[in-house]
Design a protein around this motif. Structure first.
Motif, short mmCIF file in Angstrom:
data_model
loop_
_atom_site.label_atom_id
_atom_site.label_comp_id
_atom_site.label_asym_id
_atom_site.label_seq_id
_atom_site.Cartn_x
_atom_site.Cartn_y
_atom_site.Cartn_z
N VAL A 11 -85.57 37.61 -96.81
CA VAL A 11 -84.48 38.34 -96.17
C VAL A 11 -83.35 38.56 -97.17
O VAL A 11 -82.85 39.67 -97.33
N ILE A 12 -82.96 37.50 -97.85
CA ILE A 12 -81.84 37.61 -98.79
C ILE A 12 -82.18 38.53 -99.94
O ILE A 12 -81.38 39.37 -100.34
N CYS A 13 -83.37 38.39 -100.49
CA CYS A 13 -83.71 39.14 -101.69
C CYS A 13 -84.06 40.61 -101.42
O CYS A 13 -83.96 41.43 -102.31
N THR A 14 -84.47 40.94 -100.21
CA THR A 14 -84.85 42.32 -99.96
C THR A 14 -83.87 43.08 -99.09
O THR A 14 -83.75 44.29 -99.22
N CYS A 15 -83.17 42.37 -98.22
CA CYS A 15 -82.30 43.06 -97.28
C CYS A 15 -80.83 43.08 -97.71
O CYS A 15 -80.08 43.95 -97.30
N ILE A 16 -80.44 42.12 -98.49
CA ILE A 16 -79.04 42.00 -98.88
C ILE A 16 -78.97 42.07 -100.41
O ILE A 16 -79.33 41.12 -101.09
N PRO A 17 -78.54 43.20 -100.95
CA PRO A 17 -78.55 43.37 -102.41
C PRO A 17 -77.37 42.67 -103.10
O PRO A 17 -76.27 43.20 -103.16
N PHE A 18 -77.58 41.47 -103.60
CA PHE A 18 -76.57 40.80 -104.40
C PHE A 18 -77.26 39.91 -105.41
O PHE A 18 -78.44 39.58 -105.27
N ASN A 19 -76.51 39.53 -106.47
CA ASN A 19 -77.12 38.74 -107.53
C ASN A 19 -76.36 37.45 -107.84
O ASN A 19 -76.67 36.77 -108.81
N ALA A 20 -75.38 37.11 -107.01
CA ALA A 20 -74.61 35.89 -107.24
C ALA A 20 -74.02 35.38 -105.93
O ALA A 20 -73.87 36.14 -104.98
N ILE A 21 -73.72 34.08 -105.93
CA ILE A 21 -72.95 33.51 -104.83
C ILE A 21 -71.64 33.00 -105.40
O ILE A 21 -71.57 32.64 -106.58
N LYS A 22 -70.62 33.00 -104.58
CA LYS A 22 -69.31 32.51 -104.99
C LYS A 22 -69.02 31.25 -104.21
O LYS A 22 -69.03 31.25 -102.97
N ILE A 23 -68.77 30.17 -104.93
CA ILE A 23 -68.47 28.89 -104.30
C ILE A 23 -66.96 28.77 -104.17
O ILE A 23 -66.23 28.81 -105.15
N ASP A 24 -66.52 28.59 -102.94
CA ASP A 24 -65.10 28.55 -102.60
C ASP A 24 -64.40 27.32 -103.18
O ASP A 24 -65.01 26.28 -103.41
N ARG A 25 -63.10 27.46 -103.35
CA ARG A 25 -62.26 26.38 -103.87
C ARG A 25 -62.37 25.11 -103.04
O ARG A 25 -62.26 24.00 -103.56
N SER A 26 -62.61 25.23 -101.74
CA SER A 26 -62.71 24.04 -100.90
C SER A 26 -63.85 23.13 -101.36
O SER A 26 -63.76 21.91 -101.26
N PHE A 27 -64.93 23.72 -101.89
CA PHE A 27 -66.03 22.91 -102.42
C PHE A 27 -65.64 22.27 -103.75
O PHE A 27 -66.09 21.18 -104.07
N VAL A 28 -64.80 22.94 -104.51
CA VAL A 28 -64.31 22.36 -105.77
C VAL A 28 -63.43 21.15 -105.46
O VAL A 28 -63.55 20.11 -106.10
N ALA A 30 -63.68 19.25 -102.96
CA ALA A 30 -64.57 18.19 -102.47
C ALA A 30 -65.31 17.47 -103.59
O ALA A 30 -65.91 16.42 -103.36
N LEU A 31 -65.25 17.99 -104.81
CA LEU A 31 -65.92 17.35 -105.93
C LEU A 31 -65.37 15.96 -106.24
O LEU A 31 -66.01 15.17 -106.92
N ALA A 32 -64.20 15.65 -105.70
CA ALA A 32 -63.61 14.33 -105.91
C ALA A 32 -64.37 13.24 -105.15
O ALA A 32 -64.15 12.05 -105.39
N HIS A 33 -65.28 13.64 -104.26
CA HIS A 33 -66.02 12.69 -103.43
C HIS A 33 -67.52 12.84 -103.66
O HIS A 33 -68.00 13.94 -103.92
N GLU A 34 -68.24 11.75 -103.54
CA GLU A 34 -69.69 11.78 -103.78
C GLU A 34 -70.41 12.79 -102.88
O GLU A 34 -71.26 13.56 -103.34
N LYS A 35 -70.06 12.80 -101.60
CA LYS A 35 -70.70 13.74 -100.68
C LYS A 35 -70.40 15.19 -101.08
O LYS A 35 -71.27 16.06 -101.00
N GLY A 36 -69.17 15.45 -101.51
CA GLY A 36 -68.80 16.78 -101.98
C GLY A 36 -69.59 17.18 -103.21
O GLY A 36 -69.99 18.35 -103.36
N GLN A 37 -69.83 16.23 -104.11
CA GLN A 37 -70.63 16.51 -105.30
C GLN A 37 -72.07 16.84 -104.93
O GLN A 37 -72.67 17.75 -105.50
N ARG A 38 -72.60 16.13 -103.93
CA ARG A 38 -73.97 16.43 -103.47
C ARG A 38 -74.04 17.81 -102.82
O ARG A 38 -75.00 18.56 -103.04
N MET A 39 -73.03 18.15 -102.03
CA MET A 39 -72.99 19.47 -101.39
C MET A 39 -72.92 20.57 -102.45
O MET A 39 -73.64 21.57 -102.39
#
Length: 107
Positions: A11-28, A30-39
């Motif tokens: 579905v993603i590769c044929t129906c939605i034409p994009f070549n990158a994902i953008k990871i939001d600052r909120s995930f950055v 969360a990098l201060a925590h182990e669970k955030g690093q795993r996510m």
């Protein structure tokens, strides 16, 4: 009854034409925590499995930058490099980063 197996990748590769994902600052943040690093790692793994590049936004500190994987297909955006710039200031910023002189493209 006829059934068809539809996968997320198909579905993603044929129906939605994009070549990158953008990871939001909120995930950055969360990098201060182990669970955030795993996510964060899971998001990068998902992107890799779909053969997508990754743009990480909101990197503000050297500590955050050190945790972001240093892969060829990851681009980092954030104030660690510069605050938001006006167009003329951006041109100067790029010129200086490339070894030129600020203001070299004006007048």
């Amino acid at each position: 009854m006829i059934s068809a197996r539809i996968t997320l990748r198909s579905v993603i590769c044929t129906c939605i034409p994009f070549n990158a994902i953008k990871i939001d600052r909120s995930f950055v943040l969360a990098l201060a925590h182990e669970k955030g690093q795993r996510m964060f790692g899971g998001l990068c793994a998902l992107a890799a499995s779909l053969e997508l590049a990754v743009v990480v936004e909101g990197v503000e500190t050297p500590e955050q930058l050190a945790i972001v994987p240093q892969w060829d297909d990851i681009t980092v955006q954030g104030w660690i490099f510069s605050a938001a710039l006006a167009p003329d200031d951006f041109a100067d910023f790029v010129s200086v980063r490339r070894g030129g002189v600020a203001g070299g493209g004006k007048g």
